[in-house]
Design a protein around this motif. Structure first.
Motif, PDB file in Angstrom:
ATOM      1  N   GLU A 228       0.845  -1.249  -0.125  1.00  0.00           N
ATOM      2  CA  GLU A 228       0.075   0.095  -0.071  1.00  0.00           C
ATOM      3  C   GLU A 228       0.833   1.363   0.066  1.00  0.00           C
ATOM      4  O   GLU A 228       0.554   2.168  -0.767  1.00  0.00           O
ATOM      5  N   ASN A 229       2.031   1.220   0.875  1.00  0.00           N
ATOM      6  CA  ASN A 229       2.909   2.231   0.938  1.00  0.00           C
ATOM      7  C   ASN A 229       3.537   2.537  -0.495  1.00  0.00           C
ATOM      8  O   ASN A 229       3.737   3.706  -1.006  1.00  0.00           O
ATOM      9  N   GLN A 230       3.769   1.451  -1.186  1.00  0.00           N
ATOM     10  CA  GLN A 230       4.447   1.494  -2.350  1.00  0.00           C
ATOM     11  C   GLN A 230       3.641   2.026  -3.252  1.00  0.00           C
ATOM     12  O   GLN A 230       3.916   3.132  -4.246  1.00  0.00           O
ATOM     13  N   VAL A 231       2.205   1.810  -3.428  1.00  0.00           N
ATOM     14  CA  VAL A 231       1.260   2.041  -4.408  1.00  0.00           C
ATOM     15  C   VAL A 231       1.030   3.643  -4.128  1.00  0.00           C
ATOM     16  O   VAL A 231       0.917   4.163  -4.953  1.00  0.00           O
ATOM     17  N   LYS A 232       1.149   3.939  -2.893  1.00  0.00           N
ATOM     18  CA  LYS A 232       0.769   5.572  -2.361  1.00  0.00           C
ATOM     19  C   LYS A 232       2.243   6.208  -2.949  1.00  0.00           C
ATOM     20  O   LYS A 232       1.791   7.292  -3.596  1.00  0.00           O
ATOM     21  N   GLU A 233       3.363   5.688  -2.890  1.00  0.00           N
ATOM     22  CA  GLU A 233       4.485   6.307  -3.214  1.00  0.00           C
ATOM     23  C   GLU A 233       4.525   6.738  -4.826  1.00  0.00           C
ATOM     24  O   GLU A 233       4.684   7.684  -5.323  1.00  0.00           O
ATOM     25  N   LYS A 234       4.247   5.326  -5.472  1.00  0.00           N
ATOM     26  CA  LYS A 234       4.291   5.396  -6.777  1.00  0.00           C
ATOM     27  C   LYS A 234       2.951   6.292  -7.299  1.00  0.00           C
ATOM     28  O   LYS A 234       3.206   7.179  -8.406  1.00  0.00           O
ATOM     29  N   PHE A 236       1.721   8.772  -5.815  1.00  0.00           N
ATOM     30  CA  PHE A 236       2.285  10.094  -5.481  1.00  0.00           C
ATOM     31  C   PHE A 236       3.121  10.654  -6.438  1.00  0.00           C
ATOM     32  O   PHE A 236       3.229  11.541  -6.922  1.00  0.00           O
ATOM     33  N   ALA A 237       4.236   9.725  -6.860  1.00  0.00           N
ATOM     34  CA  ALA A 237       5.319  10.042  -7.852  1.00  0.00           C
ATOM     35  C   ALA A 237       4.638  10.393  -9.259  1.00  0.00           C
ATOM     36  O   ALA A 237       5.179  11.165  -9.717  1.00  0.00           O
ATOM     37  N   LEU A 238       3.653   9.397  -9.600  1.00  0.00           N
ATOM     38  CA  LEU A 238       3.223   9.356 -11.064  1.00  0.00           C
ATOM     39  C   LEU A 238       1.972  10.829 -11.082  1.00  0.00           C
ATOM     40  O   LEU A 238       2.456  11.510 -11.822  1.00  0.00           O
ATOM     41  N   THR A 239       1.732  11.267  -9.970  1.00  0.00           N
ATOM     42  CA  THR A 239       1.026  12.459  -9.888  1.00  0.00           C
ATOM     43  C   THR A 239       1.660  13.656  -9.849  1.00  0.00           C
ATOM     44  O   THR A 239       1.566  14.652 -10.703  1.00  0.00           O
ATOM     45  N   ARG A 240       2.688  13.608  -9.122  1.00  0.00           N
ATOM     46  CA  ARG A 240       3.682  14.682  -9.037  1.00  0.00           C
ATOM     47  C   ARG A 240       4.440  14.750 -10.501  1.00  0.00           C
ATOM     48  O   ARG A 240       4.697  15.818 -10.983  1.00  0.00           O
ATOM     49  N   ALA A 241       4.739  13.574 -11.252  1.00  0.00           N
ATOM     50  CA  ALA A 241       5.328  13.795 -12.393  1.00  0.00           C
ATOM     51  C   ALA A 241       4.246  14.392 -13.458  1.00  0.00           C
ATOM     52  O   ALA A 241       4.822  15.262 -14.171  1.00  0.00           O
ATOM     53  N   ASN A 242       3.082  13.974 -13.354  1.00  0.00           N
ATOM     54  CA  ASN A 242       1.855  14.355 -14.327  1.00  0.00           C
ATOM     55  C   ASN A 242       1.957  15.964 -14.222  1.00  0.00           C
ATOM     56  O   ASN A 242       1.840  16.732 -15.203  1.00  0.00           O
ATOM     57  N   ASN A 243       1.854  16.413 -12.754  1.00  0.00           N
ATOM     58  CA  ASN A 243       1.614  17.913 -12.386  1.00  0.00           C
ATOM     59  C   ASN A 243       2.892  18.472 -13.217  1.00  0.00           C
ATOM     60  O   ASN A 243       2.634  19.503 -13.611  1.00  0.00           O
ATOM     61  N   GLU A 244       4.103  18.022 -12.655  1.00  0.00           N
ATOM     62  CA  GLU A 244       5.322  18.683 -13.478  1.00  0.00           C
ATOM     63  C   GLU A 244       5.206  18.537 -14.977  1.00  0.00           C
ATOM     64  O   GLU A 244       5.600  19.763 -15.479  1.00  0.00           O
ATOM     65  N   LEU A 245       4.759  17.583 -15.734  1.00  0.00           N
ATOM     66  CA  LEU A 245       4.546  17.710 -17.063  1.00  0.00           C
ATOM     67  C   LEU A 245       3.759  18.510 -17.492  1.00  0.00           C
ATOM     68  O   LEU A 245       3.901  19.268 -18.482  1.00  0.00           O
ATOM     69  N   LYS A 246       2.684  18.681 -16.899  1.00  0.00           N
ATOM     70  CA  LYS A 246       1.458  19.585 -17.107  1.00  0.00           C
ATOM     71  C   LYS A 246       2.225  21.039 -16.914  1.00  0.00           C
ATOM     72  O   LYS A 246       1.868  22.084 -17.738  1.00  0.00           O
ATOM     73  N   LEU A 247       2.997  21.320 -15.781  1.00  0.00           N
ATOM     74  CA  LEU A 247       3.460  22.424 -15.727  1.00  0.00           C
ATOM     75  C   LEU A 247       4.395  22.900 -16.866  1.00  0.00           C
ATOM     76  O   LEU A 247       4.416  24.012 -17.169  1.00  0.00           O
ATOM     77  N   LEU A 248       5.395  22.067 -17.270  1.00  0.00           N
ATOM     78  CA  LEU A 248       6.253  22.309 -18.420  1.00  0.00           C
ATOM     79  C   LEU A 248       5.522  22.566 -19.580  1.00  0.00           C
ATOM     80  O   LEU A 248       6.151  23.285 -20.366  1.00  0.00           O
ATOM     81  N   TYR A 249       4.404  21.695 -19.654  1.00  0.00           N
ATOM     82  CA  TYR A 249       3.892  21.808 -20.852  1.00  0.00           C
ATOM     83  C   TYR A 249       2.957  23.104 -21.085  1.00  0.00           C
ATOM     84  O   TYR A 249       3.157  23.901 -21.990  1.00  0.00           O
ATOM     85  N   ASP A 250       2.346  23.604 -19.930  1.00  0.00           N
ATOM     86  CA  ASP A 250       1.699  24.710 -19.866  1.00  0.00           C
ATOM     87  C   ASP A 250       2.467  25.870 -20.148  1.00  0.00           C
ATOM     88  O   ASP A 250       2.348  26.896 -20.828  1.00  0.00           O
ATOM     89  N   ASN A 251       3.770  25.879 -19.403  1.00  0.00           N
ATOM     90  CA  ASN A 251       4.604  26.861 -19.608  1.00  0.00           C
ATOM     91  C   ASN A 251       5.303  27.136 -21.032  1.00  0.00           C
ATOM     92  O   ASN A 251       5.258  28.088 -21.400  1.00  0.00           O
ATOM     93  N   LEU A 252       5.515  25.764 -21.555  1.00  0.00           N
ATOM     94  CA  LEU A 252       6.126  25.843 -23.102  1.00  0.00           C
ATOM     95  C   LEU A 252       5.124  26.360 -24.062  1.00  0.00           C
ATOM     96  O   LEU A 252       5.604  27.446 -24.804  1.00  0.00           O
ATOM     97  N   VAL A 253       3.920  26.125 -23.802  1.00  0.00           N
ATOM     98  CA  VAL A 253       2.927  26.722 -24.827  1.00  0.00           C
ATOM     99  C   VAL A 253       2.583  28.259 -24.322  1.00  0.00           C
ATOM    100  O   VAL A 253       2.598  28.896 -25.319  1.00  0.00           O
ATOM    101  N   MET A 254       2.809  28.578 -23.096  1.00  0.00           N
ATOM    102  CA  MET A 254       2.642  30.048 -22.679  1.00  0.00           C
ATOM    103  C   MET A 254       3.960  30.816 -23.661  1.00  0.00           C
ATOM    104  O   MET A 254       3.693  31.688 -23.902  1.00  0.00           O
TER     105      MET A 254
END
Length: 567
Positions: A228-234, A236-254
């Motif tokens: 469960e902890n590993q799933v939560k960590e994964k 969280f990591a995937l969510t964070r990576a997704n947020n980071e990719l979205k941040l980079l994509y949005d800024n790149l478009v801007m």
């Protein structure tokens, strides 16, 4: 509490049942085996009565067969079937009665041998009664053995039932119930609930099973929690990576959706800081020896000395500066590295676009210059020739001071127009190979250094990203105009060009050590000063002419940059 063995307990119960059933079977077999001669004994004892009456006949007749009948009677009396009455298991009453029959037979035998039939007959009834009692005792003993066999079988069966009932109750209470509890615990564990209570047992096997299941439950709980902890960590990591990719994509478009201004870069930094709230960010754009351009994210840059990490703005072979980060926690290096690469890439692409825009503009101006040279230049040359021919063709009668003055003004006007056209064509033919204002000015000055012995120096401290493409063109043309004026008319030995910032404005100054401002104003209309004012107005700025303390003139252009610099 000392624990016993369930296997041993069950084995003891089974042994008890086996021994009991075996004992019953053995007793029944022994009883039956011992009872096999009961019928013969009863028949033999019964035949003694008949033989007694038969001997009475031989006692009266004196027959020679009496001895044979006596022997026959004694053979029956002492047969194995009747001798069993003297065994140790035989009741005392039966043995006594048998001995009594033998004793009385001896008397009766004597009466027969003496052929005293009268005494024999008188004793016969008593002898037969004794035999009858013996037969009765024999029958009762046989019946007793049958009753004993039946009683033993009933008792044995009862004991076996009791043992079986005890075994069933024991198994249900000591085995089935704990096993059911273990099954319920196993079902609970299979549903993902590992906090279960294992049954206590006084037997080693069930205790071992309970302990094994409890250990498995604890291990599964640990493993499940780890998963469960590993799933939560994964997650969280995937969510964070997704947020980071979205941040980079949005800024790149801007960054690619419009002009790459300081406000746009600051907005990108603010979005990055919103994603990393514990970090302080500063973008530093610097190339060569230029003045650094600092762009701070919201929250400013901390004065306190914290550990700083720099992420270079590097794309391909271009190094444009760095992204400086200081954080109260752990720094997300991959995100900042990617963000810095994205900024560098955006700046390089924007510069390439600006370069293309400038090149397109210069190409267009080159076309205009060629058109002007082919049309207006030839026309001015033709007018200059015609004015000279007209001046030479007028006879003395037509010449007057007024005509001479007009011809002179026309000639000077055509010459001035021709000179201004050449200067304009030279300005239009300026080339800019990259969006770097410093490089463009240097290239322009290299062209002018061949036209003068004066020393021309350049000091450029403007950040690269401060000015737009159209501003580069106007600054370059105005600088060329002022430098060309200093070369041609100021008689200067040294010309210094400075590009700096003055507050929120850009300051371009062209300073010389020539003849001074007064001489320049006398020829205002001949040195394109009006054109300089016009270019300054297009930059939303002003151009100013001032005298130097040690002599000479300083031309100062002051205008707001296309992008407001960060404080």
């Amino acid at each position: 509490m000392k624990k016993g063995s369930l296997t041993s307990t069950i084995l003891r119960l089974m042994l008890a049942l086996i021994l009991l059933s075996s004992g019953l079977a053995t007793f029944a077999i022994a009883n039956l085996a011992y009872s096999l001669g009961d019928a013969r004994a009863i028949n033999a004892s019964g035949s003694l009565r008949m033989q007694s009456y038969r001997l009475m006949f031989y006692a009266n007749s004196g027959s020679d067969e009496a001895d044979d009948k006596i022997k026959e009677f004694e053979a029956t009396l002492h047969s194995d079937a009747l001798k069993r009455s003297l065994d140790w298991m035989t009741p005392d009453d039966l043995a006594s009665q048998y001995l009594l029959v033998i004793q009385k037979w001896k008397v009766m035998k004597q009466y027969i041998e003496e052929e005293n039939s009268r005494l024999y007959v008188s004793a016969l009834k008593d002898f037969v009664d004794t035999i009858d009692l013996f037969v009765l005792e024999t029958e009762e003993f046989a019946a007793f053995k049958l009753k004993l066999l039946a009683a033993s079988q009933i008792t044995g069966l009862g004991l076996m039932l009791l043992i079986a009932l005890f075994a069933v109750r024991f198994t249900k209470r000591k085995v089935v119930k704990p096993l059911n509890q273990l099954m319920e615990s196993a079902n609970t564990i299979s549903k993902g609930e590992f906090d279960v209570t294992m049954p206590d047992s006084e037997y080693i096997e069930l205790s071992s099973l309970s302990n094994a299941l409890a250990t498995s439950a604890r291990e599964l709980s640990t493993l499940y929690n780890n998963l469960e902890n590993q799933v939560k960590e994964k997650t969280f990591a995937l969510t964070r990576a997704n947020n980071e990719l979205k941040l980079l994509y949005d800024n790149l478009v801007m960054l690619h959706s419009g002009k790459l201004e300081i406000s746009t870069l600051k907005q990108a930094l603010n979005q990055l800081r919103a994603h990393e709230p514990h970090s302080f960010l500063r973008l530093v754009i610097a190339q060569d020896d230029k003045e650094k351009l600092y762009i701070d994210a919201d929250g400013g840059w901390p004065i306190a000395s914290l550990s700083q990490t720099r992420f270079p703005l590097k794309f391909a072979d271009n190094e444009l500066g760095y992204l400086e980060v200081t954080s109260l926690g752990e720094i997300n290096h991959p995100l900042f590295e990617n963000f810095a690469i994205m900024l560098a890439r955006s700046i390089v692409i924007y510069n390439a676009g600006e370069q293309r825009q400038q090149l397109a503009l210069m190409e267009e101006r080159g076309v205009i210059a060629r058109e002007l040279h082919d049309s207006l230049g030839q026309l001015l040359s033709f007018l200059k020739i015609q004015v000279n021919l007209l001046s030479k063709g007028l006879d003395s009668q037509c010449r007057s001071p007024q005509v001479e003055e007009q011809l002179k003004e026309i000639n000077e006007g055509v010459n001035t127009a021709y000179v201004q056209l050449r200067e304009l064509l030279s300005t239009f033919r300026l080339t800019i190979k990259d969006p770097n204002l410093n490089h463009a000015i240097e290239m322009m000055l290299d062209q002018l250094r061949g036209q003068t012995t004066a020393k021309i120096t350049l000091e450029d401290k403007l950040p690269i990203q401060l000015l737009g493409a159209h501003q580069h063109i106007h600054v370059l043309q105005l600088t060329r105009e002022a430098t060309l004026n200093a070369i041609k008319h100021a008689q200067a030995n040294h010309i210094h060009i400075s590009c700096t910032r003055s507050g929120n404005n850009v300051k371009i100054s062209i300073s010389d050590d020539g003849v001074g401002l007064e001489k320049l104003k006398e020829r205002d209309q001949h040195f394109g000063i009006g054109i300089m004012h016009e270019r300054a107005s297009r930059l939303s700025g002003v151009v100013d002419f001032s005298s130097n303390e040690k002599g000479g003139t300083t031309v100062t252009l002051l205008f707001p940059p296309e992008q407001e610099p960060s404080q």
